[in-house]
Design a protein around this motif. Sequence first.
Motif, PDB file in Angstrom:
ATOM      1  N   LYS A1558       0.845  -1.187   0.000  1.00 20.53           N
ATOM      2  CA  LYS A1558       0.000   0.000   0.000  1.00 20.53           C
ATOM      3  C   LYS A1558       0.879   1.234   0.000  1.00 20.53           C
ATOM      4  O   LYS A1558       2.007   1.211   0.462  1.00 20.53           O
ATOM      5  CB  LYS A1558      -0.958   0.007   1.180  1.00 20.53           C
ATOM      6  CG  LYS A1558      -0.325   0.084   2.564  1.00 20.53           C
ATOM      7  CD  LYS A1558      -1.406   0.102   3.624  1.00 20.53           C
ATOM      8  CE  LYS A1558      -0.796   0.172   5.025  1.00 20.53           C
ATOM      9  NZ  LYS A1558      -1.844   0.216   6.066  1.00 20.53           N
ATOM     10  N   LYS A1559       0.326   2.336  -0.522  1.00 15.31           N
ATOM     11  CA  LYS A1559       1.126   3.549  -0.671  1.00 15.31           C
ATOM     12  C   LYS A1559       0.189   4.765  -0.711  1.00 15.31           C
ATOM     13  O   LYS A1559      -0.943   4.672  -1.188  1.00 15.31           O
ATOM     14  CB  LYS A1559       1.947   3.491  -1.970  1.00 15.31           C
ATOM     15  CG  LYS A1559       3.050   4.511  -2.064  1.00 15.31           C
ATOM     16  CD  LYS A1559       4.143   4.260  -1.027  1.00 15.31           C
ATOM     17  CE  LYS A1559       5.278   5.274  -1.149  1.00 15.31           C
ATOM     18  NZ  LYS A1559       6.037   5.125  -2.396  1.00 15.31           N
ATOM     19  N   ARG A1560       0.729   5.892  -0.249  1.00 15.73           N
ATOM     20  CA  ARG A1560      -0.045   7.140  -0.328  1.00 15.73           C
ATOM     21  C   ARG A1560       0.887   8.264  -0.730  1.00 15.73           C
ATOM     22  O   ARG A1560       1.607   8.825   0.083  1.00 15.73           O
ATOM     23  CB  ARG A1560      -0.711   7.445   1.007  1.00 15.73           C
ATOM     24  CG  ARG A1560      -1.623   8.665   0.958  1.00 15.73           C
ATOM     25  CD  ARG A1560      -2.225   8.960   2.312  1.00 15.73           C
ATOM     26  NE  ARG A1560      -3.152  10.086   2.245  1.00 15.73           N
ATOM     27  CZ  ARG A1560      -3.688  10.677   3.308  1.00 15.73           C
ATOM     28  NH1 ARG A1560      -3.379  10.246   4.530  1.00 15.73           N
ATOM     29  NH2 ARG A1560      -4.516  11.694   3.159  1.00 15.73           N
ATOM     30  N   ASP A1561       0.885   8.554  -2.010  1.00 16.40           N
ATOM     31  CA  ASP A1561       1.712   9.650  -2.528  1.00 16.40           C
ATOM     32  C   ASP A1561       0.885  10.910  -2.815  1.00 16.40           C
ATOM     33  O   ASP A1561       1.435  11.935  -3.196  1.00 16.40           O
ATOM     34  CB  ASP A1561       2.420   9.213  -3.814  1.00 16.40           C
ATOM     35  CG  ASP A1561       3.513   8.192  -3.537  1.00 16.40           C
ATOM     36  OD1 ASP A1561       4.115   8.285  -2.448  1.00 16.40           O
ATOM     37  OD2 ASP A1561       3.736   7.314  -4.389  1.00 16.40           O
ATOM     38  N   ARG A1562      -0.431  10.799  -2.716  1.00 14.13           N
ATOM     39  CA  ARG A1562      -1.310  11.956  -2.984  1.00 14.13           C
ATOM     40  C   ARG A1562      -2.245  12.183  -1.801  1.00 14.13           C
ATOM     41  O   ARG A1562      -2.488  11.288  -0.989  1.00 14.13           O
ATOM     42  CB  ARG A1562      -2.139  11.703  -4.252  1.00 14.13           C
ATOM     43  CG  ARG A1562      -1.303  11.446  -5.491  1.00 14.13           C
ATOM     44  CD  ARG A1562      -0.594  12.704  -5.990  1.00 14.13           C
ATOM     45  NE  ARG A1562       0.210  12.433  -7.182  1.00 14.13           N
ATOM     46  CZ  ARG A1562       0.968  13.346  -7.779  1.00 14.13           C
ATOM     47  NH1 ARG A1562       0.997  14.587  -7.293  1.00 14.13           N
ATOM     48  NH2 ARG A1562       1.672  13.029  -8.849  1.00 14.13           N
ATOM     49  N   ASN A1585      -4.764  16.146 -10.649  1.00 14.74           N
ATOM     50  CA  ASN A1585      -4.375  16.371 -12.050  1.00 14.74           C
ATOM     51  C   ASN A1585      -3.113  15.598 -12.418  1.00 14.74           C
ATOM     52  O   ASN A1585      -2.256  16.096 -13.151  1.00 14.74           O
ATOM     53  CB  ASN A1585      -4.166  17.856 -12.353  1.00 14.74           C
ATOM     54  CG  ASN A1585      -5.361  18.712 -11.966  1.00 14.74           C
ATOM     55  OD1 ASN A1585      -6.368  18.182 -11.511  1.00 14.74           O
ATOM     56  ND2 ASN A1585      -5.250  20.012 -12.148  1.00 14.74           N
ATOM     57  N   ALA A1586      -3.038  14.374 -11.891  1.00 14.41           N
ATOM     58  CA  ALA A1586      -1.806  13.603 -12.134  1.00 14.41           C
ATOM     59  C   ALA A1586      -2.150  12.127 -12.267  1.00 14.41           C
ATOM     60  O   ALA A1586      -3.149  11.640 -11.734  1.00 14.41           O
ATOM     61  CB  ALA A1586      -0.821  13.798 -10.998  1.00 14.41           C
ATOM     62  N   ILE A1587      -1.221  11.412 -13.006  1.00 11.60           N
ATOM     63  CA  ILE A1587      -1.260   9.949 -13.075  1.00 11.60           C
ATOM     64  C   ILE A1587       0.130   9.458 -12.668  1.00 11.60           C
ATOM     65  O   ILE A1587       1.148   9.827 -13.283  1.00 11.60           O
ATOM     66  CB  ILE A1587      -1.611   9.444 -14.481  1.00 11.60           C
ATOM     67  CG1 ILE A1587      -3.035   9.894 -14.860  1.00 11.60           C
ATOM     68  CG2 ILE A1587      -1.497   7.924 -14.550  1.00 11.60           C
ATOM     69  CD1 ILE A1587      -3.406   9.536 -16.274  1.00 11.60           C
ATOM     70  N   ASP A1588       0.147   8.640 -11.624  1.00 10.15           N
ATOM     71  CA  ASP A1588       1.401   8.090 -11.123  1.00 10.15           C
ATOM     72  C   ASP A1588       1.590   6.681 -11.644  1.00 10.15           C
ATOM     73  O   ASP A1588       0.628   5.898 -11.734  1.00 10.15           O
ATOM     74  CB  ASP A1588       1.402   8.078  -9.594  1.00 10.15           C
ATOM     75  CG  ASP A1588       1.264   9.483  -9.008  1.00 10.15           C
ATOM     76  OD1 ASP A1588       1.863  10.411  -9.568  1.00 10.15           O
ATOM     77  OD2 ASP A1588       0.524   9.635  -8.002  1.00 10.15           O
ATOM     78  N   PHE A1589       2.884   6.351 -11.998  1.00 11.23           N
ATOM     79  CA  PHE A1589       3.211   5.011 -12.468  1.00 11.23           C
ATOM     80  C   PHE A1589       4.054   4.306 -11.412  1.00 11.23           C
ATOM     81  O   PHE A1589       4.999   4.886 -10.856  1.00 11.23           O
ATOM     82  CB  PHE A1589       3.981   5.079 -13.788  1.00 11.23           C
ATOM     83  CG  PHE A1589       3.157   5.614 -14.937  1.00 11.23           C
ATOM     84  CD1 PHE A1589       2.089   4.882 -15.446  1.00 11.23           C
ATOM     85  CD2 PHE A1589       3.442   6.858 -15.502  1.00 11.23           C
ATOM     86  CE1 PHE A1589       1.339   5.387 -16.502  1.00 11.23           C
ATOM     87  CE2 PHE A1589       2.708   7.349 -16.547  1.00 11.23           C
ATOM     88  CZ  PHE A1589       1.640   6.621 -17.051  1.00 11.23           C
ATOM     89  N   TYR A1590       3.710   3.029 -11.155  1.00 10.18           N
ATOM     90  CA  TYR A1590       4.448   2.189 -10.216  1.00 10.18           C
ATOM     91  C   TYR A1590       4.838   0.902 -10.935  1.00 10.18           C
ATOM     92  O   TYR A1590       4.009   0.309 -11.647  1.00 10.18           O
ATOM     93  CB  TYR A1590       3.588   1.859  -8.991  1.00 10.18           C
ATOM     94  CG  TYR A1590       3.171   3.100  -8.216  1.00 10.18           C
ATOM     95  CD1 TYR A1590       3.943   3.551  -7.156  1.00 10.18           C
ATOM     96  CD2 TYR A1590       2.030   3.819  -8.556  1.00 10.18           C
ATOM     97  CE1 TYR A1590       3.579   4.688  -6.442  1.00 10.18           C
ATOM     98  CE2 TYR A1590       1.664   4.946  -7.858  1.00 10.18           C
ATOM     99  CZ  TYR A1590       2.443   5.380  -6.801  1.00 10.18           C
ATOM    100  OH  TYR A1590       2.081   6.509  -6.106  1.00 10.18           O
ATOM    101  N   ASP A1591       6.120   0.473 -10.725  1.00 15.89           N
ATOM    102  CA  ASP A1591       6.636  -0.768 -11.320  1.00 15.89           C
ATOM    103  C   ASP A1591       6.462  -1.874 -10.292  1.00 15.89           C
ATOM    104  O   ASP A1591       7.130  -1.891  -9.241  1.00 15.89           O
ATOM    105  CB  ASP A1591       8.108  -0.598 -11.714  1.00 15.89           C
ATOM    106  CG  ASP A1591       8.597  -1.757 -12.567  1.00 15.89           C
ATOM    107  OD1 ASP A1591       8.004  -2.857 -12.479  1.00 15.89           O
ATOM    108  OD2 ASP A1591       9.581  -1.570 -13.309  1.00 15.89           O
TER     109      ASP A1591
END
Length: 1751
Positions: A1558-1562, A1585-1591
Amino acid sequence: MADGAAPNCHLRLEWVYGYRGHQCRNNLYYTASKEIVYFVAGVGVVYNTREHKQKFFLGHNDDIISLALHPERTLVATGQVGKEPHICVWDTYNVQTISILKDVHTHGVACLAFDHDGQRLVSIGLDSKNTVCVWDWKKGRVLATAAGHIDRIFDVSWDLHQPNKMISCGVKHIKFWSLCGNALTAKRGVFGKTGELQTILCLACARDEITYSGALNGDIYVWKGINLVRTIHSAHGSGIFSMNACEEGFATGGRDGCVRLWDLNFQPITLIDLRETDQGYRGLSVRSVCWQGDHILVGTQDSEIFEIVVHERNKPFLIMQGHCEGELWALAVHPTKPLAVTGSDDRSVRIWSLIDHALIARCNMEEAIRSVAVSSDGIHLALGMKDGSFTVLRIRDMTEVVHIKDRKEAIHELKYSPDGSYLSVGSNDSSIDIYGVLQRYKKVGECFGSLSFITHMDWSTDSKYLQTNDGSGKRLFYSMPSGKEITNKEIKDVQWATWTCVLGPEVNGIWPKYLDVNGINSVDANFKDQVLVTADDYGLVKLFRYPGFKRGSKFKKYIGHSAHVTNVRWSYDYQWVLSVGGADHSVFQWQLIPERKSKEFLHIVLQESFVDSSSDQSDSDQSDVPELDSEIEQELQINYHRQIYKEDLPQLKEKCKEKRQAATSKKREKPPDSSVRLHFVHGYRGYDCRNNLFYTQTGEIVYHVAAVGIVYNRQQNVQRFYLGHDDDIVCLAIHPLKDYISTGQVSRDSAIHIWDAELLKPLSILKGHHQFGVCAVDFSADGKRLASVGLDENHTIVLWDWRKGEKLSSVRGSAEKIFVVKLNPYMPDKLVTAGIKHIKFWQRAGGGLTGRKGCFGNLRKTETIMCVVYGWTDEMIFSGTSTGDVYIWKDMFIIKRIKAHDGPVFSMHALEKGFVTGGKDGVVVLWDDSFERCLKTYSIKRSALAPGSKGLLLEDNPSIRAITLGHGHILVGTKNGEILEIEKSGPITLLVQGHMEGEVWGLDVHPHLPICATISDDKTLRIWDLSPSHCMLAVRKLKKSGRCCCFSPDGKSLAVGLNDGSFLIVNSDTLEDLVSFHHRKEHISDIKFSPGSGKYLAVASHDNFIDIYNIMSSKRVGICKGASSYITHLDWDKRGKLLQVNTGAKEQLFFEAPRGKPQIINNAELFFIVPYCRKRWKELILIIIIGCKIPQDFAGQGFQSFYLEHTEDILCLTVNQHPKFQKIIATGQVGAVPLIHIWDATTKQTHSVLRCYHSKGVCSVSFSATGKLLLSVGLDPQYTITVWRWQEGTKVASKSGHTKRIFVAEFRPDSDTQFVSVGMKHVRFWTFAGKALQSKKGNLSSIENARMQTMLAVAFGANNLTFTGTISGDVYVWREHLLVRIVAKAHNGPVFTMYTTLRDGLIVTGGKERPSKEGGAVKLWDQELKRCRAFRLETGQAMDTVRSVCRCKGKILVGTRNAEIIEVGEKNAACNVLINNHMDGPIWGLSTHPIKDIFLSAAEDGTVRLWDITEKKMLNKVNLGHPARTVAYSPEGDMVAIGMKNGEFIILVVTSLTIWGKKRDRRSAIQDIKFSPSSQYLAVGTCENAIDFYDLTLGPALNRISYCRDIASFVIQVDFSADSNYIQVSTGSYKRLVYEVPLGKQVTEQSRIDRITWATWTSILGDEVIGIWSRNLDKADVNCACVSHSGLNIVTGDDFGLVKLFDFPCTEKFAKHKKYLSHSAQIANIKFTSGDRYVVSAGGQDCSLFVWKCL
């Protein structure tokens, strides 16, 4: 005969020239007898072409504009224009009214149509909404109404092959209607690409849902259902105005002047071009067509009627002609022949034969014609033109003699001199030109005296003088031919050849007495018969005596013209009258019927009185009407209007409440524990009422006084009371079985109560149709109907079905007061009313009544009728008059007159073999059955009183107001308020008495004895016995009326204050004067002896003073001054030293006695002997509360079926418990005009749709015990309660419920008349009576410290017990409306729901409860709610909240706030969860498994749930702790990503539901989340107004590797490409963007974007999905979309709850689609499942998930 009397001769309508072709269509038909029916002006015409005769229907009072023929072709319906237009259904044989339909439309009735069996009629109004109304026309009852269309509707027709379907058409629309219950629902016709959208003018229906319609461009559109399937191009050259269906096929007519015949398949048969026939002309336009056998009727716009024989179609017969355009003003008659000449704005002059009733000559001119004149020799015809010119024609051949134009304004009047030498020409430029006829119309003189336009002219018999009228109201005289103006004196002895002037002493009688009006357009005098005929602006032709020197003369009046009648003339031999209508273009020919005394005269009067039935103006035969009796005059002065009505009390209470709160913060005191009960009433209302006294079935006496209905047992001297009224009762009638009573009261919205004389309970309450009061009521002979008369200015008459509470018919009765109404005992559709100077005979006609005035004959004066009874046949009527006569009527004519009394005959009663009458002379008279012989008389005298009388007779021979016979006695009520019983042998017993007219203010009780004293405006002082004898002990007549009285402390004296400012002290035993004083001018308002010895007497008056007298010395010893207003109350203190005073200015003052010095005293120090002074208002508050209970019904087979007819959120549901209506469900929805649907749970068939009188929504519904009634509660501000007959779709009763929210309203399970409503801090117990709802609020006084709480639920028990659940967890137990017990803490939290059945009486309750071993949220109680068993629901929640319970067959069905439906076994307490769902908030997250038929949902209730489509159940649930916004499966289905509202996202392992990462960057909500097809990347779109990419290959640390920049708004949806290299984004700014993955670099090259293949498509934006946006909707309306895995379809969800299926790609705008209505509001998300077998949609506010199967 006085010159103010009406003439004895009559006019009878003989012929009408013309036909209404302009602005109308489809108004011409053949009847069953092959006559022709049509209309012109306000007249329905039935024309027999074979005999050349016309019959006339005269039931309208304005222009008729629509007509429909009954399927049996004998009846016709016609609709008119007007402010309050009505529809008449009438018989073409006898032209009598069958039914009148009114009170729905405004402005006019544009279209009418009968259904296939003629039982129903549909009408279209001319109001702004073009209202559609469906009628049961025989009953005059509205079945359904709906707004028709925003634009004009031109035609309507029933589908003759589908009973509840109809079609309407008009300006650019056609609509297909369905009738269900009381709801009309419409579907617009779909034009598609088959035809262009245009105005539809007419239509006709065929089999197999086929409809044919005629369009404005001449095409015929063919419809199948609602779809246009074929176009017949150029069926006509221009608009098709008429289409007629018959057995042979169809006929159409159009603007091109052609009639076309078509077979049953609408294949052409023949074409008839009327323009090419002998009678045809250029510009001919067909407006109506009727095809019957081998004959065709055609009506044209130019007011012509053609009849065509099919096999001779080129030779049409012109059977009727008339004027057309503009207005018709010009009229003249031939001087020696039966000919009339007319000229109109249509530029034609026409000559009519009055014998042949035909047009014999016509000539078209160049200008509009405004006046005509025929020369005295009949050779020349002069025409006055609108442009100021005039033309002279030879009548012989209509050739022109001369054309002269000397004026610019219109020529309004022309007249030839009697000798034929001159022609006078009056124009609108105020001048009159005189032309010499023999000089070839050379001008020989001019008249210049007028200052306004010339209106009328007349020549003297010697042709030397001319009199004129002008527009300024001046009458002038001129000498001829010079035109010199002369004075009145110079023409004193001049004889006039004609009299057509409206001004002059000879015609004063045509003008009203006191009104200055100018509405008379034309007059013409008949010197031979001495009568004058007038034409006015109100459509009336009137007949007066001539000359008539008195203003306001009586007249005969005749209707027919719709608006202003512009001209009127006698024929040369005075045999006929001709009148012309301005706007209606018609010419009426009236026959003069001279005075006769034969049967023919009676027939004529009958006809004319029927014609006049709708008018309020008097056309009495006599002008010298006798003066009214003083008692009648006194009664007419009574004003029944109130300044404040009971309906105003809630508003007044709120105002007082605000003032109190602003003035003080003190808590309101509780009411006292003790109460009072009405024991005995002294009095009877006789001073303004009649016939209001009867024996009941058991021999008791029923009457009324004040607002009380009284049942009096004369043997026991005991009274029982009906207390349902809230204002004065002014009329009473008894049922034929003498067990039910009807009483009418005074009120703004007056009520009539029908109540049981034994039980004293209301059976029906009738409201809504009378204003200010009800002055007369009467039952029919069978007891099923009731007639009533109102006190409004029109004295409205209403006929009721009183048990149902339905109005059957109504009509305006009379402008004069009506005293009595009587229903015909032999024919219940007939009745008679009588009153001031009139008697009327009425016949019911559907929703209206048609009336005829009684004919008093030539030798009878118009009398005031006081009472009426029927005789031994339905035509025999006996009436008592104000002069003491009894008139015997047969039908509507007097046949005999008997002198019965000296003074008015106020009361009359019919016996089996005779009559009994009573009058003002105080004599009761018994008559034989023919009123020929007086059998016996009884005089009401004090000497005749029997020893057992309960009181003293005030005077001998009191005026008798009521009389009846029964039980061997005659019962009499007098004007003096006395009820007497007369034995046949003569003795009279006084039973009850009271004060008379005026007000009773003075009252005091004896200090030691059970007696009291009263004084009133009737100038009497009375002493009453309060012991069981209840009689009047003494009475004294005074010279003045009084307002107060007081016994002395020893009871020996009585002080009396009078209205002239004086007061008396009398002996309380003998009432003889002891002393009197007169020091004041205003009336004495209060009077009090001092306590103790009574030494002082305080006398308060309305001139602001209190005088103090020493009784011992008989002197005034003090005056109290200082009050700023009149004195209202005063009290002595216990010591007799201090006076307390209240004034009209709401002052409380104190004075020292006996000097009267003002004092300032603390209230706490006071102790007064008699607490009469008051400072507060007492307030009555009516409170009604309604709630909502939602029972559920589920099949036990694990499958669902659906009812999908609602269009908004369903808020409430109930199941009909009656065995006859098993599985009948009622559901109510939200909406501005919410609907209630009643439907079958098995078949899902709609039984009825109720278009509600509520607004905003329906929050509660409940069926009655018999299942026939339905109770509903609205969400409007008044929380309206409505009772329906749901099978008929009719509203039975409705009333404002409460100002605060009502939660539940339920019928008692054993009753159709009683129900209970509960809500915010109230409970109310309702009784349904007729069409009225009465209620009592719950009374808490019997339980100490009980307080009213918010009530949430209701249940019922035996012995009239009611249980209500409260917000605190208590249950209140009520018996009737009294609280008898409180079950404390039945639940720990609010009791939301309760349920009971009649089988065992056990009660189930549900509330808010924390689960424990001992208790649960569901409890089963015994019948008295004393013992219970609790059930745990085992939901796993910390707190269970139950919102609905239902019990059946050993199981309890439970609905929880958590959206669960649980079945609980009563024996084993086992719980079976039937339904699961999310609890709160929109379900934003939705994802389907890539392989299996399962899906995930995520909602703002903080849960993610796993659902199995095949098993139809929830598999698992995860509580997240925060609201969830989005969810997504990984491509393999082994992982799930969940986006939260707080910006956090979580990845779970599906098999174990453990957190992988789990993660919270926004910090803002995650809008969409997606795995890439390669499972390597996770894209997270947010509101930032953003799209985050995670590998994901880097492990559960979930470090962000990149993000997309330059997104202008929040993210809506994201989709990966198939190769995982690109992502497309839909944004809040409605832009579709494409980015590289994982770099986040935007791709802008369109060619590169076009080459990308997308793994999924959920975007609502892009060229590929442009067609999903509707034509007139904003972009915000489409919320979600999903392309199928096959790529062939796309499914969308929008803000209107619609699921739409399109082809994909969808590149054309406004693409075709299929739509499915299910969700009530917006759809938040939608997805295809794997294999595209199903579609899953998620609701926003409705928190529901729908699974759709793809077919």
